[in-house]
Design a protein around this motif. Structure first.
Motif, PDB file in Angstrom:
ATOM      1  N   GLY A   1     -17.132 -10.129  20.279  1.00 50.22           N
ATOM      2  CA  GLY A   1     -17.206 -10.439  21.703  1.00 50.22           C
ATOM      3  C   GLY A   1     -15.829 -10.572  22.303  1.00 50.22           C
ATOM      4  N   GLY A   2     -15.770 -10.653  23.594  1.00 53.04           N
ATOM      5  CA  GLY A   2     -14.500 -10.861  24.286  1.00 53.04           C
ATOM      6  C   GLY A   2     -13.780  -9.562  24.560  1.00 53.04           C
ATOM      7  N   ALA A   3     -12.628  -9.694  25.146  1.00 52.82           N
ATOM      8  CA  ALA A   3     -11.853  -8.527  25.554  1.00 52.82           C
ATOM      9  C   ALA A   3     -11.105  -7.934  24.378  1.00 52.82           C
ATOM     10  CB  ALA A   3     -10.866  -8.925  26.642  1.00 52.82           C
ATOM     11  N   GLN A   4     -10.954  -6.655  24.394  1.00 50.62           N
ATOM     12  CA  GLN A   4     -10.103  -5.964  23.438  1.00 50.62           C
ATOM     13  C   GLN A   4      -8.760  -5.778  24.121  1.00 50.62           C
ATOM     14  OE1 GLN A   4     -11.319  -5.461  20.315  1.00 50.62           O
ATOM     15  NE2 GLN A   4     -13.020  -6.604  21.186  1.00 50.62           N
TER      16      GLN A   4
ATOM     17  N   LEU B   1     -14.599 -20.632  32.947  1.00 46.52           N
ATOM     18  CA  LEU B   1     -14.347 -19.279  32.469  1.00 46.52           C
ATOM     19  C   LEU B   1     -14.214 -19.306  30.956  1.00 46.52           C
ATOM     20  CD1 LEU B   1     -11.723 -17.853  34.996  1.00 46.52           C
ATOM     21  CD2 LEU B   1     -14.189 -17.545  34.996  1.00 46.52           C
ATOM     22  N   GLY B   2     -14.653 -18.251  30.320  1.00 46.24           N
ATOM     23  CA  GLY B   2     -14.565 -18.160  28.869  1.00 46.24           C
ATOM     24  C   GLY B   2     -13.580 -17.102  28.428  1.00 46.24           C
ATOM     25  N   ARG B   3     -13.218 -17.188  27.166  1.00 45.59           N
ATOM     26  CA  ARG B   3     -12.258 -16.245  26.590  1.00 45.59           C
ATOM     27  C   ARG B   3     -12.733 -14.808  26.794  1.00 45.59           C
ATOM     28  NH1 ARG B   3      -9.982 -15.540  20.504  1.00 45.59           N
ATOM     29  NH2 ARG B   3      -8.348 -14.142  21.187  1.00 45.59           N
ATOM     30  N   GLY B   4     -11.817 -13.962  27.225  1.00 45.60           N
ATOM     31  CA  GLY B   4     -12.118 -12.560  27.437  1.00 45.60           C
ATOM     32  C   GLY B   4     -12.550 -12.214  28.847  1.00 45.60           C
ATOM     33  N   GLU B   5     -12.853 -13.235  29.675  1.00 45.42           N
ATOM     34  CA  GLU B   5     -13.237 -12.938  31.057  1.00 45.42           C
ATOM     35  C   GLU B   5     -12.028 -12.421  31.824  1.00 45.42           C
ATOM     36  OE1 GLU B   5     -16.372 -15.138  33.100  1.00 45.42           O
ATOM     37  OE2 GLU B   5     -16.054 -16.680  31.556  1.00 45.42           O
ATOM     38  N   ARG B   6     -12.303 -11.606  32.823  1.00 46.01           N
ATOM     39  CA  ARG B   6     -11.242 -10.940  33.570  1.00 46.01           C
ATOM     40  C   ARG B   6     -11.148 -11.472  34.994  1.00 46.01           C
ATOM     41  NH1 ARG B   6     -12.754  -4.699  32.161  1.00 46.01           N
ATOM     42  NH2 ARG B   6     -13.206  -5.071  29.982  1.00 46.01           N
ATOM     43  N   VAL B   7      -9.927 -11.539  35.476  1.00 54.93           N
ATOM     44  CA  VAL B   7      -9.666 -11.818  36.885  1.00 54.93           C
ATOM     45  C   VAL B   7      -8.612 -10.825  37.358  1.00 54.93           C
ATOM     46  CG1 VAL B   7     -10.261 -14.267  36.820  1.00 54.93           C
ATOM     47  CG2 VAL B   7      -7.909 -13.577  36.443  1.00 54.93           C
ATOM     48  N   THR B   8      -8.670 -10.492  38.621  1.00 50.89           N
ATOM     49  CA  THR B   8      -7.642  -9.652  39.225  1.00 50.89           C
ATOM     50  C   THR B   8      -6.915 -10.509  40.247  1.00 50.89           C
ATOM     51  OG1 THR B   8      -8.998  -7.674  38.941  1.00 50.89           O
ATOM     52  CG2 THR B   8      -7.199  -7.542  40.529  1.00 50.89           C
TER      53      THR B   8
ATOM     54  N   ALA C   1      -6.085  -9.403  34.549  1.00 50.27           N
ATOM     55  CA  ALA C   1      -5.688 -10.230  33.410  1.00 50.27           C
ATOM     56  C   ALA C   1      -6.933 -10.735  32.695  1.00 50.27           C
ATOM     57  CB  ALA C   1      -4.830 -11.404  33.879  1.00 50.27           C
ATOM     58  N   PHE C   2      -6.795 -10.947  31.391  1.00 52.58           N
ATOM     59  CA  PHE C   2      -7.872 -11.437  30.545  1.00 52.58           C
ATOM     60  C   PHE C   2      -7.568 -12.863  30.120  1.00 52.58           C
ATOM     61  CE2 PHE C   2      -7.384  -6.907  29.943  1.00 52.58           C
ATOM     62  CZ  PHE C   2      -8.675  -6.431  30.033  1.00 52.58           C
ATOM     63  N   LEU C   3      -8.557 -13.729  30.145  1.00 59.10           N
ATOM     64  CA  LEU C   3      -8.372 -15.106  29.698  1.00 59.10           C
ATOM     65  C   LEU C   3      -8.246 -15.104  28.175  1.00 59.10           C
ATOM     66  CD1 LEU C   3      -9.908 -18.225  31.126  1.00 59.10           C
ATOM     67  CD2 LEU C   3      -9.897 -17.980  28.680  1.00 59.10           C
TER      68      LEU C   3
END
Length: 111
Positions: A3-6, A54-61, A72-74
């Motif tokens: 899970g999460g962002a790569q 917000l959790g790990r891997g979530e994105r914000v611009t 950016a990714f948390l």
């Protein structure tokens, strides 16, 4: 499947952080606009306060002076503070322009 962002930038926390006190509006896919207060920024990411839910891997611009919109990714969260990693490294010359834009202009201050 993990899970999460790569994340494209592997643990580059050795980047020099520049302290700031910069309120920005982050655009989140599910939550819409969220207010973040950037505490520090580097060529690879930023730390923000006021981050909740917000959790790990979530994105914000966010939109930064001289840089424009950047996603950016948390990466980590602790209470209301969180560390975000940019989806790309900010070029050093653009980062220098950002820092210059955030500095108070002492020549225009009235005494």
């Amino acid at each position: 499947m993990r899970g999460g962002a790569q994340l494209s930038v592997t643990d580059m926390r050795r980047s020099t952080r520049h302290p700031v006190n910069l309120p920005v509006i982050g655009e989140h896919r599910a939550r819409g606009d969220i207010l973040l207060k950037l505490s520090n920024v580097s060529t690879t990411g930023f730390m923000a306060e006021g981050v909740e839910g917000l959790g790990r891997g979530e994105r914000v611009t966010i939109r930064l002076p001289q840089i424009g919109r950047i996603e950016a990714f948390l990466v980590w969260a602790d209470g209301d503070r969180a560390g975000f990693q940019f989806e790309r490294i900010v070029r050093l010359d653009d980062f220098a322009k950002l820092i210059k834009a955030l500095q108070p202009n002492l020549k225009t201050r009235s005494n």
